[in-house]
Scaffold this motif. Sequence first.
Motif, PDB file in Angstrom:
ATOM      1  N   ASP A 123       7.107  -3.107   5.302  1.00 26.01           N
ATOM      2  CA  ASP A 123       5.805  -2.443   5.316  1.00 26.01           C
ATOM      3  C   ASP A 123       5.810  -1.380   6.414  1.00 26.01           C
ATOM      4  O   ASP A 123       6.259  -1.652   7.530  1.00 26.01           O
ATOM      5  CB  ASP A 123       4.724  -3.494   5.600  1.00 26.01           C
ATOM      6  CG  ASP A 123       3.421  -2.857   5.999  1.00 26.01           C
ATOM      7  OD1 ASP A 123       2.781  -2.256   5.136  1.00 26.01           O
ATOM      8  OD2 ASP A 123       3.064  -2.946   7.192  1.00 26.01           O
ATOM      9  N   ASN A 211      -6.134   6.458   8.761  1.00 26.03           N
ATOM     10  CA  ASN A 211      -5.497   7.772   8.774  1.00 26.03           C
ATOM     11  C   ASN A 211      -6.579   8.837   8.602  1.00 26.03           C
ATOM     12  O   ASN A 211      -6.895   9.250   7.491  1.00 26.03           O
ATOM     13  CB  ASN A 211      -4.456   7.851   7.649  1.00 26.03           C
ATOM     14  CG  ASN A 211      -3.666   9.143   7.727  1.00 26.03           C
ATOM     15  OD1 ASN A 211      -4.081  10.094   8.388  1.00 26.03           O
ATOM     16  ND2 ASN A 211      -2.532   9.170   7.054  1.00 26.03           N
ATOM     17  N   TYR A 241      -3.581   4.163  15.363  1.00 23.62           N
ATOM     18  CA  TYR A 241      -3.007   4.153  14.008  1.00 23.62           C
ATOM     19  C   TYR A 241      -1.517   4.363  14.106  1.00 23.62           C
ATOM     20  O   TYR A 241      -1.049   5.406  14.556  1.00 23.62           O
ATOM     21  CB  TYR A 241      -3.647   5.254  13.148  1.00 23.62           C
ATOM     22  CG  TYR A 241      -3.275   5.154  11.684  1.00 23.62           C
ATOM     23  CD1 TYR A 241      -3.772   4.134  10.884  1.00 23.62           C
ATOM     24  CD2 TYR A 241      -2.399   6.074  11.096  1.00 23.62           C
ATOM     25  CE1 TYR A 241      -3.424   4.032   9.540  1.00 23.62           C
ATOM     26  CE2 TYR A 241      -2.050   5.984   9.757  1.00 23.62           C
ATOM     27  CZ  TYR A 241      -2.570   4.955   8.978  1.00 23.62           C
ATOM     28  OH  TYR A 241      -2.235   4.849   7.651  1.00 23.62           O
ATOM     29  N   LEU A 245       0.794  -0.964   8.429  1.00 27.80           N
ATOM     30  CA  LEU A 245      -0.354  -1.860   8.308  1.00 27.80           C
ATOM     31  C   LEU A 245      -0.191  -3.118   9.163  1.00 27.80           C
ATOM     32  O   LEU A 245      -1.116  -3.546   9.853  1.00 27.80           O
ATOM     33  CB  LEU A 245      -0.523  -2.220   6.817  1.00 27.80           C
ATOM     34  CG  LEU A 245      -1.517  -3.292   6.442  1.00 27.80           C
ATOM     35  CD1 LEU A 245      -2.921  -2.931   6.878  1.00 27.80           C
ATOM     36  CD2 LEU A 245      -1.475  -3.525   4.926  1.00 27.80           C
ATOM     37  N   TYR A 259      -9.314  -2.019  10.469  1.00 27.04           N
ATOM     38  CA  TYR A 259      -8.376  -1.095   9.825  1.00 27.04           C
ATOM     39  C   TYR A 259      -8.965  -0.780   8.468  1.00 27.04           C
ATOM     40  O   TYR A 259      -9.472  -1.675   7.797  1.00 27.04           O
ATOM     41  CB  TYR A 259      -7.019  -1.809   9.652  1.00 27.04           C
ATOM     42  CG  TYR A 259      -6.033  -1.070   8.765  1.00 27.04           C
ATOM     43  CD1 TYR A 259      -4.962  -0.362   9.310  1.00 27.04           C
ATOM     44  CD2 TYR A 259      -6.155  -1.099   7.369  1.00 27.04           C
ATOM     45  CE1 TYR A 259      -4.060   0.304   8.493  1.00 27.04           C
ATOM     46  CE2 TYR A 259      -5.258  -0.425   6.552  1.00 27.04           C
ATOM     47  CZ  TYR A 259      -4.212   0.273   7.119  1.00 27.04           C
ATOM     48  OH  TYR A 259      -3.321   0.936   6.311  1.00 27.04           O
ATOM     49  N   TYR A 261      -8.110   1.611   4.750  1.00 28.22           N
ATOM     50  CA  TYR A 261      -7.407   2.596   3.930  1.00 28.22           C
ATOM     51  C   TYR A 261      -8.218   2.671   2.649  1.00 28.22           C
ATOM     52  O   TYR A 261      -8.023   1.904   1.723  1.00 28.22           O
ATOM     53  CB  TYR A 261      -5.950   2.205   3.657  1.00 28.22           C
ATOM     54  CG  TYR A 261      -5.096   3.438   3.408  1.00 28.22           C
ATOM     55  CD1 TYR A 261      -5.313   4.232   2.286  1.00 28.22           C
ATOM     56  CD2 TYR A 261      -4.124   3.841   4.315  1.00 28.22           C
ATOM     57  CE1 TYR A 261      -4.570   5.390   2.083  1.00 28.22           C
ATOM     58  CE2 TYR A 261      -3.381   4.993   4.123  1.00 28.22           C
ATOM     59  CZ  TYR A 261      -3.616   5.768   3.004  1.00 28.22           C
ATOM     60  OH  TYR A 261      -2.892   6.927   2.806  1.00 28.22           O
ATOM     61  N   LYS A 271      -4.532   3.064  -1.773  1.00 23.39           N
ATOM     62  CA  LYS A 271      -3.067   3.088  -1.653  1.00 23.39           C
ATOM     63  C   LYS A 271      -2.434   1.694  -1.600  1.00 23.39           C
ATOM     64  O   LYS A 271      -1.337   1.471  -2.099  1.00 23.39           O
ATOM     65  CB  LYS A 271      -2.665   3.852  -0.384  1.00 23.39           C
ATOM     66  CG  LYS A 271      -1.168   3.859  -0.173  1.00 23.39           C
ATOM     67  CD  LYS A 271      -0.712   4.631   1.043  1.00 23.39           C
ATOM     68  CE  LYS A 271       0.813   4.636   1.077  1.00 23.39           C
ATOM     69  NZ  LYS A 271       1.365   5.168   2.307  1.00 23.39           N
ATOM     70  N   GLU A 277       0.176  -7.143  -0.282  1.00 17.44           N
ATOM     71  CA  GLU A 277      -0.193  -6.542   1.013  1.00 17.44           C
ATOM     72  C   GLU A 277      -1.593  -7.026   1.425  1.00 17.44           C
ATOM     73  O   GLU A 277      -1.771  -7.634   2.472  1.00 17.44           O
ATOM     74  CB  GLU A 277      -0.182  -5.006   0.928  1.00 17.44           C
ATOM     75  CG  GLU A 277       1.212  -4.424   0.832  1.00 17.44           C
ATOM     76  CD  GLU A 277       1.215  -2.898   0.841  1.00 17.44           C
ATOM     77  OE1 GLU A 277       2.026  -2.316   1.579  1.00 17.44           O
ATOM     78  OE2 GLU A 277       0.435  -2.281   0.094  1.00 17.44           O
TER      79      GLU A 277
HETATM   80  P1  FDP Z   1       4.224   2.736   3.954  1.00 19.66           P
HETATM   81  O1  FDP Z   1       3.750   3.464   2.726  1.00 19.66           O
HETATM   82  O2  FDP Z   1       4.885   3.653   4.968  1.00 19.66           O
HETATM   83  O3  FDP Z   1       5.059   1.514   3.631  1.00 19.66           O
HETATM   84  O4  FDP Z   1       2.295  -0.196   2.801  1.00 19.66           O
HETATM   85  C1  FDP Z   1       1.794   1.047   2.801  1.00 19.66           C
HETATM   86  C2  FDP Z   1       1.714   1.720   4.165  1.00 19.66           C
HETATM   87  O5  FDP Z   1       2.938   2.157   4.712  1.00 19.66           O
HETATM   88  C3  FDP Z   1       1.032   0.870   5.256  1.00 19.66           C
HETATM   89  O6  FDP Z   1       1.886   0.039   5.962  1.00 19.66           O
HETATM   90  C4  FDP Z   1       0.416   1.916   6.145  1.00 19.66           C
HETATM   91  O7  FDP Z   1      -0.702   1.466   6.878  1.00 19.66           O
HETATM   92  C5  FDP Z   1       0.081   3.007   5.178  1.00 19.66           C
HETATM   93  O8  FDP Z   1       0.862   2.810   4.009  1.00 19.66           O
HETATM   94  C6  FDP Z   1       0.405   4.355   5.747  1.00 19.66           C
HETATM   95  O9  FDP Z   1       0.015   5.333   4.862  1.00 19.66           O
HETATM   96  P2  FDP Z   1      -0.237   6.847   5.357  1.00 19.66           P
HETATM   97  O10 FDP Z   1       1.091   7.368   5.786  1.00 19.66           O
HETATM   98  O11 FDP Z   1      -0.784   7.528   4.130  1.00 19.66           O
HETATM   99  O12 FDP Z   1      -1.222   6.792   6.473  1.00 19.66           O
END
Ligand code: FDP
Length: 337
Positions: A123, A211, A241, A245, A259, A261, A271, A277
């Motif tokens: 992750d 983000n 940030y 995650l 947190y 998203y 996302k 997750e």
């Molecule tokens: P990642 O795609 O780099 O694996 O799991 C999805 C995730 O990371 C989370 O760990 C993280 O919080 C988020 O996406 C980061 O997304 P952004 O780069 O769009 O902020």
Amino acid sequence: MDAKPSKPVTLDRFLVERQRLFPAATGELTRVITQVGLVAKIISNHMRRAALEGLRGLTGAVNVQNEQVKKLDEVGNSVFIEAFEYVDIVGALVSEEMEEPCILSPRESGGRGKYVVLVDPIDGSSNLDVDCVVGSIFSIRELEGTVEESILLEGTRQVAAGYLMYGPSTILVYTAGDGPHSFVLDDEIGEFVLDHETIRMPDNGTILSANFGNYGKWTKPARAFADRVMSGGPEGYSLRYSGALVADFHQILHRGGLYFYPDERERPEGKLRLIYECAPLAMVAEQAGGSATTGLRRVMEIRPERVHQRIPFAIGSRREIESYGAHYASGEPPRPN
Ligand code: FDP
């Protein structure tokens, strides 16, 4: 914080002692969590040696999520498969990196296959290659009927869940429904040692993790909360940030805050993936006294329709999530998620 025991309590000892508290326990879940500990040690070792072992960069492949696969994503996935391949109580492994579940110990060929393990092997992949913190997330469910029938169920049906974090130290956090326990890897003896017997998340807190570069893409409900926060409310939030995650959640679990998203206009489903997750971290949060929501619904009650389903997600301290939900709901007429 818990007082440190005079003698270190290893993960194995802790699991055996917990098992004794439940006379009906068969020891099978203990074996699965022990294997998660093994995975953590192997992945942690690869992380530390990535630059030396040529494990930086992309493989050239694209995964089921349409994301570029990094070498360490692939390594992480293989480590999980190998760790459960010979533990005949795990019937299947579901992973972010694989379109279909990997069948490990089918009952038809004599395997006992009592559990399905669901994982996001790495992750925060965007943090790889620059030595920033990443993690793994896992969820354990009972195998009842087909694999699909077993995993397309509410998060409340998880037997256990948790995460691994590869940072300055390697951390393992899990809950089997009686409060999250955390362990730290002692490299000198090669064992996970109890760090916090029971973690309680503060009811409120000031860490804010999102983000904000995506603010212009967010839907009106998410912006309603962000506008409130950015106009300088009494909470006095501090922005943190990391892009992983697990790392952001870990900090909030200990210090309090939230947190999120959220959904975006072009990406209404958000996302983050529900079953490997959001649901496992929601279980950890709830066991610690916190909560997790889409903005409109408790994450643990969502019944997935697809294996790789995404949802808008907010997680953290109970009061912060209540406030997020209240502002979110005031932003726009509710949609299905
Ligand atoms: P990642 O795609 O780099 O694996 O799991 C999805 C995730 O990371 C989370 O760990 C993280 O919080 C988020 O996406 C980061 O997304 P952004 O780069 O769009 O902020």
